[in-house]
Design a protein around this motif. Structure first.
Motif, mmCIF file in Angstrom:
data_model
loop_
_atom_site.group_PDB
_atom_site.id
_atom_site.type_symbol
_atom_site.label_atom_id
_atom_site.label_comp_id
_atom_site.label_asym_id
_atom_site.label_seq_id
_atom_site.Cartn_x
_atom_site.Cartn_y
_atom_site.Cartn_z
ATOM 1 N N LEU A 1 43.449 58.374 38.639
ATOM 2 C CA LEU A 1 43.885 58.280 37.393
ATOM 3 C C LEU A 1 43.278 59.693 36.698
ATOM 4 O O LEU A 1 41.840 59.729 36.793
ATOM 5 N N ARG A 2 43.991 60.152 36.048
ATOM 6 C CA ARG A 2 43.544 61.526 35.544
ATOM 7 C C ARG A 2 43.709 61.531 33.800
ATOM 8 O O ARG A 2 44.690 60.892 33.347
ATOM 9 N N SER A 3 42.572 61.965 33.265
ATOM 10 C CA SER A 3 42.575 61.667 31.929
ATOM 11 C C SER A 3 42.416 63.040 31.095
ATOM 12 O O SER A 3 42.140 64.266 32.073
ATOM 13 N N SER B 1 37.263 60.494 31.847
ATOM 14 C CA SER B 1 36.378 59.522 31.786
ATOM 15 C C SER B 1 37.027 58.124 32.496
ATOM 16 O O SER B 1 38.066 58.182 32.832
ATOM 17 N N ASP B 2 36.369 57.161 32.337
ATOM 18 C CA ASP B 2 36.511 55.933 32.991
ATOM 19 C C ASP B 2 37.544 55.312 32.126
ATOM 20 O O ASP B 2 37.531 55.027 31.070
ATOM 21 N N PRO B 3 38.868 54.871 32.820
ATOM 22 C CA PRO B 3 39.918 54.516 32.196
ATOM 23 C C PRO B 3 39.616 53.246 31.398
ATOM 24 O O PRO B 3 40.244 52.628 30.592
ATOM 25 N N GLY C 1 37.902 43.613 33.141
ATOM 26 C CA GLY C 1 37.033 44.506 33.341
ATOM 27 C C GLY C 1 37.485 45.425 34.603
ATOM 28 O O GLY C 1 36.708 46.133 35.213
ATOM 29 N N GLN C 2 38.534 45.038 35.200
ATOM 30 C CA GLN C 2 39.141 45.498 36.555
ATOM 31 C C GLN C 2 40.284 46.191 36.106
ATOM 32 O O GLN C 2 41.080 45.804 35.442
ATOM 33 N N VAL C 3 40.596 47.384 36.916
ATOM 34 C CA VAL C 3 41.807 48.332 36.877
ATOM 35 C C VAL C 3 42.788 47.855 37.740
ATOM 36 O O VAL C 3 42.605 47.887 39.200
#
Length: 530
Positions: free
Chosen positions: A255-257, A183-185, A233-235
């Motif tokens: 990034l892994r979820s 998923s998007d972090p 809104g930015q990582v």
């Protein structure tokens, strides 16, 4: 004469009551587990204190030659260079010196949000406003920020930003590229509205942008660092992660979820790891990294004044190929934090600990099955305690409690020392104490009641020693009695009737006492029943 019969009537309510107490103990176990689940947040704070104690007792093994160096703006540097903030061209000079020494990356654990008021341009405007004419050579740079930006552009520099909801300003997009597995972090990480950015000219010149903000803690102890955070809104990567990326020449991070391919997630989506270049760092569900502190006793710390007042040649071998963090330990600059090991430490050292762990792949672990293992250990330990409590022996039960508590804590300590694994001993301790403190008074009351019953029922029929033995072991009172070989003694005085007719009452009493007293003493000495 021998007879095979000796019958006693037992206290018939003992076993049912013990069985009911055993059921009550199981109920107490379930209650303790319910309390642990209900007040998980409060117990988590206690668990943090336990893990802090582990780190104080056995810190992470210190790296002999860390790949990170700290340039410290300390009290001595403030005395030699002058009060903070320093002119930006001087800071740019330090950056050029570090770049010339071969630093792999230079990261600032601070933010430059306002223009440099010591630049020559503003000073000239003030002088001219007073009617003072000043001639400036052609081509002279009057803006210290421009000089600083030029130094940043010439070197692998990471600029720090502070992410916050308080007074947040618009942030420029991060430099690092972002990819994610799952998923998007931005959908599951905590987010802030903005933060404190650097001047746009400095940001544009930087090789990377990283957040140095520490997550808030109730007790203000820094145990974790976010490896990635969302703002506007930015990582944004953490400062240490971005420094690692720039040092490796990587273009971005992954990034892994928990819902990534090959992963199974039964609960909410959570982050599991961050990959930067060839390095992978495990994280908690909210993207935070638990720091395993060593104190970094072998890390090189360079006072900032040495870079600005010395030629730096003697320091080149300590800087070359390493990541350099520029921070401050000066008390007035307010970057002093508390960690599990010490009450006051420069915040830049926490970022150094993270980088050192990443380079050496030394991490604290709390696997997915940890919670289940803690509950299982609590249940097994408590059932063992119940088995001992059912025997109704207080001393043995107390010893069993101490052994089981030691086993639970010992297991957690062994997991930490041998595998750098964090297992919480508090669920087991809670269950053991709740069951022991509720069951032991009941068992003591029941035991005393049994002893009183035995003494009352048999004191008139058995010898005191046998009554005491039965009161200590009521199990000896079996329904239907016991079959044993016993000796029955009948004793009489020859010619007692004739003799009693010839003696006065006083003389007869004296004769009986003279005979019966030694006979009774012998019988009682051998625990006989008269």
């Amino acid at each position: 004469m021998r007879s095979p019969v000796l019958a006693t009537r037992p206290y018939s309510g003992e076993r049912p009551r013990r069985f009911r107490l055993l059921l009550a103990g199981v109920a107490m176990l379930l209650l303790a587990l319910t309390l642990d689940i209900t007040f998980r947040d409060g117990f988590s704070r206690l668990a943090d204190l336990v893990f802090d104690a582990f780190q104080r007792a056995a810190p992470r093994a210190a790296t002999a030659d860390p790949g990170v160096v700290v340039v410290d703006i300390d009290e001595a540097s403030l005395q030699r260079i002058g009060q903070w903030p320093w002119p930006r061209d001087r800071i740019g000079q330090a950056v050029d010196v570090l770049g010339g020494m071969g630093a792999a990356a230079i990261a600032f654990d601070m933010v430059f949000t306002e223009p440099d008021r010591t630049s020559l341009g503003p000073q000239l405007q003030r002088l001219r406003a007073q009617g003072i004419e000043v001639q400036v050579p052609a081509g002279a740079v009057l803006d210290n920020d421009a000089l600083f930006a030029a130094s940043i552009a010439r070197n692998p520099v990471v600029m720090g930003v502070a992410l916050s909801d308080e007074g947040g300003r618009t942030l420029l997009p991060p430099v690092a590229g972002l990819s994610f597995a799952g998923s998007d972090p931005r959908d599951y990480l905590d987010a802030t509205r903005g933060g404190l950015p650097n001047l746009p000219a400095l940001t544009d010149a930087a090789s990377g942008i990283g957040s140095f903000s520490f997550p808030p803690a109730r007790d203000n102890i820094i145990r974790t660092l976010p490896l990635a955070a969302v703002a506007a809104g930015q990582v944004y990567p953490g400062l240490g992660v971005e420094a690692l990326r720039v040092a490796q020449g990587a273009s971005g991070l992954t990034l892994r979820s928990s819902d990534a391919s090959g992963e199974v997630g039964a609960g909410p989506v959570a982050m599991t790891s961050v990959r930067v270049g060839v390095l992978e760092l495990p994280v908690m569900a909210d993207g935070r990294f638990r720091v395993h502190f060593s104190g970094m006793p072998h890390m090189t710390v360079i006072p900032a004044w040495q870079l600005l007042q010395d030629d730096g040649a003697a320091l080149a071998d300590k800087v070359e190929g390493r990541i350099v963090l520029i921070g401050t330990s000066a008390i007035g600059l307010r970057d002093i934090v508390a960690t599990p090991r010490v009450a006051a430490e420069p915040g830049v050292n926490v970022h150094a600990e993270l980088i050192d762990q990443a380079l050496n792949q030394q991490f604290l672990q709390r696997p997915d099955w940890a919670r289940g293992a803690e509950v299982l250990a609590a249940v097994v330990a408590t059932l063992l305690l119940l088995a001992v409590l059912r025997l109704g022996r207080p001393v043995l039960s107390s010893l069993a409690l101490l052994v089981l508590v030691g086993g639970v804590f010992g297991g957690a300590w062994w997991a930490y020392r041998s595998h750098a694994m964090l297992l919480d001993p508090l669920p087991g301790l809670l269950c053991l104490l709740v069951v022991f403190l509720t069951m032991m008074p009941a068992l003591l009351f029941l035991g005393n009641r049994e002893k009183r019953f035995v003494r009352t029922a048999f004191a008139r029929y058995l010898s005191p020693a046998l009554v005491e033995r039965l009161s200590q072991d009521a199990q000896a009172l079996q329904l239907g009695g016991q079959t044993r070989q016993i000796t029955v003694l009948f004793s009489d005085i020859r010619g007692f009737t004739t003799l009693s007719e010839q003696l006065s009452p006083d003389a007869l009493t004296a004769l009986l006492n003279h005979y019966l007293t030694p006979m009774t003493d012998v019988l009682l000495a051998h625990e006989a029943t008269i």
